[in-house]
Design an enzyme around this catalytic site. Sequence first.
Site, PDB file in Angstrom:
ATOM      1  N   PHE A 374       0.820  -1.236   0.000  1.00  0.00           N
ATOM      2  CA  PHE A 374       0.000   0.000   0.000  1.00  0.00           C
ATOM      3  C   PHE A 374       0.847   1.277   0.000  1.00  0.00           C
ATOM      4  O   PHE A 374       2.043   1.239   0.206  1.00  0.00           O
ATOM      5  CB  PHE A 374      -1.051  -0.021   1.108  1.00  0.00           C
ATOM      6  CG  PHE A 374      -0.574   0.092   2.529  1.00  0.00           C
ATOM      7  CD1 PHE A 374       0.762   0.165   2.861  1.00  0.00           C
ATOM      8  CD2 PHE A 374      -1.510   0.124   3.564  1.00  0.00           C
ATOM      9  CE1 PHE A 374       1.168   0.275   4.185  1.00  0.00           C
ATOM     10  CE2 PHE A 374      -1.111   0.238   4.882  1.00  0.00           C
ATOM     11  CZ  PHE A 374       0.233   0.312   5.180  1.00  0.00           C
ATOM     12  N   GLU A 375       0.182   2.362  -0.284  1.00  0.00           N
ATOM     13  CA  GLU A 375       0.829   3.681  -0.382  1.00  0.00           C
ATOM     14  C   GLU A 375       2.031   3.655  -1.331  1.00  0.00           C
ATOM     15  O   GLU A 375       3.071   4.232  -1.053  1.00  0.00           O
ATOM     16  CB  GLU A 375       1.224   4.178   1.012  1.00  0.00           C
ATOM     17  CG  GLU A 375      -0.004   4.230   1.924  1.00  0.00           C
ATOM     18  CD  GLU A 375      -0.023   5.424   2.851  1.00  0.00           C
ATOM     19  OE1 GLU A 375       0.709   6.389   2.581  1.00  0.00           O
ATOM     20  OE2 GLU A 375      -0.797   5.395   3.813  1.00  0.00           O
TER      21      GLU A 375
END
Lengths: 395, 363
Positions: A374-375
């Site tokens: 993620f991110e």
Amino acid sequence: MSLSFTMSKPLRDYTNSLRDWSVAQIRPHAREADTRHSFPENWAEILDTSPVPLGRHDKGGLDPVPEFEDGHWVSKLSFYEAISYGDLWGLFAIGGGIGHLVVDAMGSPWQVEKWYQPVVEGGSVTGFALTEPHFGSDTSQVATTATRDGDGWVLNGTKIFCSNGANAEYVVVFATVDKSLGAKGINAFVVPKGTPGFVVGKVNEHKMGIRSWNTSELLFDNCRIPEENVLGWSEGEIKPRSSGQGGALGALGYNRPNIAAMSVGVTQASLDLTTGLLDEQKAGFSPHRWSLVQNELTAMNHVLARSRRVALKAQALLDGGKPDRSAAAVAKAYAPQSCERIIRRCMQLLGPEGTSEELLLEKWYRDVKIMDIFEGSGQIQRIIVGRGLMGRVVG
Amino acid sequence: MVNLEPAPEQLEVAELARELGVEVLAPAAREAEAARAVPENVWKTLFATGLTVPVPEELGGSGIGDTATLMIALENLAYGDPGITLAAFSSGAAALLLARHGGSDHAALVRSLITEPGTRAAVALYEPQGRGASEFATTIEVTGDEVRVRGRKVAVAFGAEADPLIVVGVEQSAGGVRAVLVPRTAPGLTVTPHGGSLALEAMAPATVAFDTAVPVSNLLDASGLLNTIGRIRLAVAAIAVGTGQRAVDYAAQYATERVAFGRPIASFQGVSFPLAEAQMRMAESRLEIAESAARLDDDAAEDVSRAVGYAGEVAAEATRAAVQTLGGHGFIAEHPVELWYRSAAALSTLDFDPVCSSFQAAL
């Protein structure tokens, strides 16, 4: 001033308190958070036991994390690592989402006043809905549509992996007003909870790890919102209203080294736990085997030290007013992948019992995997580092 | 003479196992994990093929006789689901040990393990902290007409119900590895089910502590015992490679369908290279396993620890590359990749030996 990698004493005192508290109060609920796919029922009471301020979202600005001379972002790293050392759920419970940070970064002054201030003062939770089933990294593929309807807009589409989406006060939704414009056609819309046509498809995905963190699927079915709820968006990048701390870049790009710090926190916990358990059984090892085990533990500790250094470098640059996307990407790419291996090796050194739910290693192994996804996935971080590098070569 | 060409019978076994894996095991994988048991119909189907009960005709069975073919079967079954494959083989491994090393007293038991799908036996083999067979802390000592068994074994399949358990340990007085049959009813058995694990739940593993004595007739013949134990240990390597291969194939398929930045993500080297490298390592690992198997079949001295350790890492990293390819989708239960990622890691802990592998950072 000569180079120093040592945090100031006040910061060390603060994070030592945090870490001890997280081990004592957060960790005992780790299994429960994993099993029920949600924070413990009494999460707020658990956070109340902290001897130091946590910056809790639900305290509406009345629980600010102290500022240290080490710098805002550098201090944050220690904060993230310290809490993660207990268990990651504590961190997720403290945070309140990033939708309002996007408003702060992109909104007009009155939008900030309407949607940002009340959230930080009132302690509510906000969401950020960008990812859709068919894309993640390539944000130009937004297929959720925003269609003009008189003086407002009508949204249609599906968003996934939206943190806090189901319980957010509002969600900032990215939708295209004209697909032929590609990234340039994408705008951000503030969609308050309860708006007709805004439906929670799934409250929380069944995830391998970080299960207590609500990751919602949101459906927009002829969801009508007024013109005033439109924020700005261009070039597939959020443009910060100001280059100061906070803001959407803070929520996204600046957060990447924090993710390295989270990985390091859980992984250091795994390593310390494993070292303790092996130490208890030292008598059962032949000297040769024991020395090999010690080499393993040492090698893994070195990797964590390297991870901390790259994260520190990125955030020191940021605090110094010289944010460096490549440096942040190095931290984000380096730590999580190595941390996965360390936790796996910890389980291997303990043998099959290391994977038992009696211990938290198996949970932390599942949790830490998300940090490389993620991110901005590890692949994306490599693209960022590569672009920085090639750009320099090409001139 | 070099011959790396699988025999026609081996190809048939591979095909049958692959088909069973994909069509019978894979659809039952989640159910088996949740129930911590292999669904009855799946067990029966698998049992009927004899693929996981490697007792050959000359020893009264109808299963696979050689290790090389057995590894092919297990890899392809694990391509469907590693958890169910390992569970099924756990009982088969006990049958193999008894058939090869048991006396006439044990013939009836072997018979029932071969013919009765309801029977569950298990080998109590693994010890914590990567202790290989030569360093087992479990002791098996003969005194008069009785055998004293003391020790602690982990990852014992069907720990709560397997009967009998075949315990592997060291006879300190003679300095060799021994195996002894311990009925479940023997006094001095303490069974602690693992009560939930990262993966491989279908075999319902338990830790079993022994402080018991059984008649000397329960002792198995020690001649060639290490060879048979090697076969059983090597199975974990084959199962790991099957798991990794499935994950990589799945991710490769996904990569050809998923579009980002205007093209299938498979066309990005950042996506294809990690999968290609996983494929390379699996090719290496498969050959290493095959050579180990061939040596075991020739009754040559063979320490399988290295092959097992390597396959464990290879599979763990292959499944990791697969999760990474799917991104967020690799992290949710809607896709099976996360199950394979957990399974490969769990497999890598079963028989890990730090002597054979030193930690390396990913970057």
